[in-house]
Design a protein around this motif. Structure first.
Motif, PDB file in Angstrom:
ATOM      1  N   UNK A   1       0.813  -1.206   0.000  1.00  0.00           N
ATOM      2  CA  UNK A   1       0.000   0.000   0.000  1.00  0.00           C
ATOM      3  C   UNK A   1       0.849   1.259   0.000  1.00  0.00           C
ATOM      4  N   UNK A   2       1.959   1.232   0.744  1.00  0.00           N
ATOM      5  CA  UNK A   2       2.862   2.396   0.755  1.00  0.00           C
ATOM      6  C   UNK A   2       3.440   2.644  -0.634  1.00  0.00           C
ATOM      7  N   UNK A   3       3.619   1.571  -1.399  1.00  0.00           N
ATOM      8  CA  UNK A   3       4.203   1.680  -2.736  1.00  0.00           C
ATOM      9  C   UNK A   3       3.152   1.906  -3.817  1.00  0.00           C
ATOM     10  N   UNK A   4       1.917   2.135  -3.398  1.00  0.00           N
ATOM     11  CA  UNK A   4       0.885   2.520  -4.348  1.00  0.00           C
ATOM     12  C   UNK A   4       0.095   1.396  -4.957  1.00  0.00           C
ATOM     13  N   UNK A   5       0.297   0.166  -4.490  1.00  0.00           N
ATOM     14  CA  UNK A   5      -0.445  -0.973  -5.032  1.00  0.00           C
ATOM     15  C   UNK A   5      -1.711  -1.205  -4.230  1.00  0.00           C
ATOM     16  N   UNK A   6      -2.795  -1.552  -4.897  1.00  0.00           N
ATOM     17  CA  UNK A   6      -4.020  -1.943  -4.207  1.00  0.00           C
ATOM     18  C   UNK A   6      -3.947  -3.430  -3.871  1.00  0.00           C
TER      19      UNK A   6
ATOM     20  N   UNK B   1       7.731   5.548   3.847  1.00  0.00           N
ATOM     21  CA  UNK B   1       7.117   6.362   2.801  1.00  0.00           C
ATOM     22  C   UNK B   1       7.787   6.092   1.458  1.00  0.00           C
ATOM     23  N   UNK B   2       7.029   6.155   0.372  1.00  0.00           N
ATOM     24  CA  UNK B   2       7.568   5.815  -0.945  1.00  0.00           C
ATOM     25  C   UNK B   2       8.666   6.763  -1.414  1.00  0.00           C
ATOM     26  N   UNK B   3       8.627   8.017  -0.966  1.00  0.00           N
ATOM     27  CA  UNK B   3       9.669   8.959  -1.384  1.00  0.00           C
ATOM     28  C   UNK B   3      11.031   8.529  -0.850  1.00  0.00           C
ATOM     29  N   UNK B   4      11.077   8.095   0.410  1.00  0.00           N
ATOM     30  CA  UNK B   4      12.344   7.640   0.974  1.00  0.00           C
ATOM     31  C   UNK B   4      12.809   6.356   0.294  1.00  0.00           C
TER      32      UNK B   4
END
Length: 340
Positions: free
Chosen positions: A42-47, A288-291
């Motif tokens: 989820x943190x990486x944007x996947x459902x 967080x995905x940015x890090x």
């Protein structure tokens, strides 16, 4: 339809007691291998869809906690005692107060859970098979059958398993197997700590049914074997707060990349970065995905020459490029360079 389906037979209700300003600070979360993998995905944007058994009052609480995290929960509800633990961290170290693995799945409950996992897994096209809280939760052969049926239906299967469940999944066939060197030793699959022995074990796992084999090695660089050969992947060395969950974050990062259309060899770079970040945190499967994208820049990949006796390290093939970082955020970019 979710990007990834996770087969998580028995999620765990976790109660952790910490200390804040001299007072007890009590945290209530959903936990367990599949949950930690789902959280990082989820943190990486996947459902994510989680297929799990929800047992008794613990199961009812878990459903609310999982759905509050944005996960789609397909749960087989049943009576009984679910998996849970209470840990005390007020002294700085984790102290176990109480732990319960939960009751094994009855035959009809297992049939129902198998059916929903197969249905949703075939729909998403990518499935992680995760382990249960207790060894007696369900028969190991379930993983063989489910891996085989999912792949027969065209889905890709990623497993992060050990022991009898690992062996069973291999018999069914998997696209990616992630395992640690410590688990290989504990299972008797690796009896010699030499590099040659580890590469030989990975070749054997590859022959037995894993298209790609990823072996994590604590603070040492992880290894990957696929049809193109071996690579060594070195993550940045971070200060450790808690090592638990790092392997699950690695698996989730790999699955996130595969969901974006990457090969395991390409996706393992994101997995390595996600695992590196997770050790800096007490929250398992968090970050967080940015890090993670920034840490990808510090991941290095080396090819290993396989002479069937020892791995010979070749020069570094390169750090992750800025275009590779852009690809993490925008997989549709036609000019995005993927790290190899």
């Amino acid at each position: 339809m979710s990007d990834v389906t996770i087969f998580a037979p028995s999620p765990t209700l976790t109660v952790t007691v910490e200390e804040h300003d001299g007072e007890p600070d009590i945290h209530l979360h959903a936990g367990g291998q599949g949950v930690w993998q789902a959280r990082m995905l989820g943190r990486l944007g996947a459902s994510v869809t989680m297929c799990c058994a929800l047992t008794g009052e613990i199961g009812r609480m878990l459903r609310h906690l999982l759905e509050d995290e944005g996960l789609t929960v397909v749960g087989v509800e049943r009576d009984g005692t679910g998996s849970a633990y209470v840990h005390d961290r007020r002294g700085g170290e984790r102290r176990i107060i109480a732990e319960a693995a939960g009751e094994p799945l009855a035959r009809h409950d297992l049939d129902e859970l198998y059916g929903v996992a197969l249905r949703d897994g075939l729909e998403s096209g990518l499935v992680i098979l995760s382990g249960p809280a207790g060894d007696e939760t369900l028969p190991a052969d379930t993983y063989r059958r489910l891996a085989a049926d999912l792949r027969e239906g065209g889905a890709k299967v990623v497993v992060d398993l050990a022991g009898k469940r690992l062996v069973a999944a291999l018999e069914g066939g998997v696209d990616v197997l992630k395992v640690s060197d410590e688990e290989l030793v504990a299972d008797g699959l690796l009896t010699d700590d030499s590099p040659a022995a580890l590469l030989a074990t990975m070749r054997d796992l590859h022959r037995r049914g894993a298209a790609a084999v990823i072996v994590s090695r604590a603070s040492e660089p992880l290894l990957l074997l696929d049809s193109d050969g071996f690579i060594e992947v070195e993550s940045p060395r971070m200060e450790v707060a808690d090592t638990r969950g790092a392997g699950d974050s690695l698996t989730a990062g790999v699955a996130a990349g595969i969901a974006r259309g990457e090969s395991a060899r390409e996706a393992v770079v994101t997995g390595a970065a996600a695992g590196a970040l997770n050790v800096t945190r007490h929250g398992l499967g968090t970050g967080d995905p940015e890090t993670i994208a920034q840490l990808r820049e510090s991941v290095t990949v080396r090819e290993l020459v396989d002479d069937s006796a020892a791995g010979v390290t070749q020069p570094v093939t390169g750090h992750v490029s800025p275009d590779g970082l852009a690809a993490l955020a925008d997989p549709e970019r036609p000019d995005a360079e993927v790290p190899r």
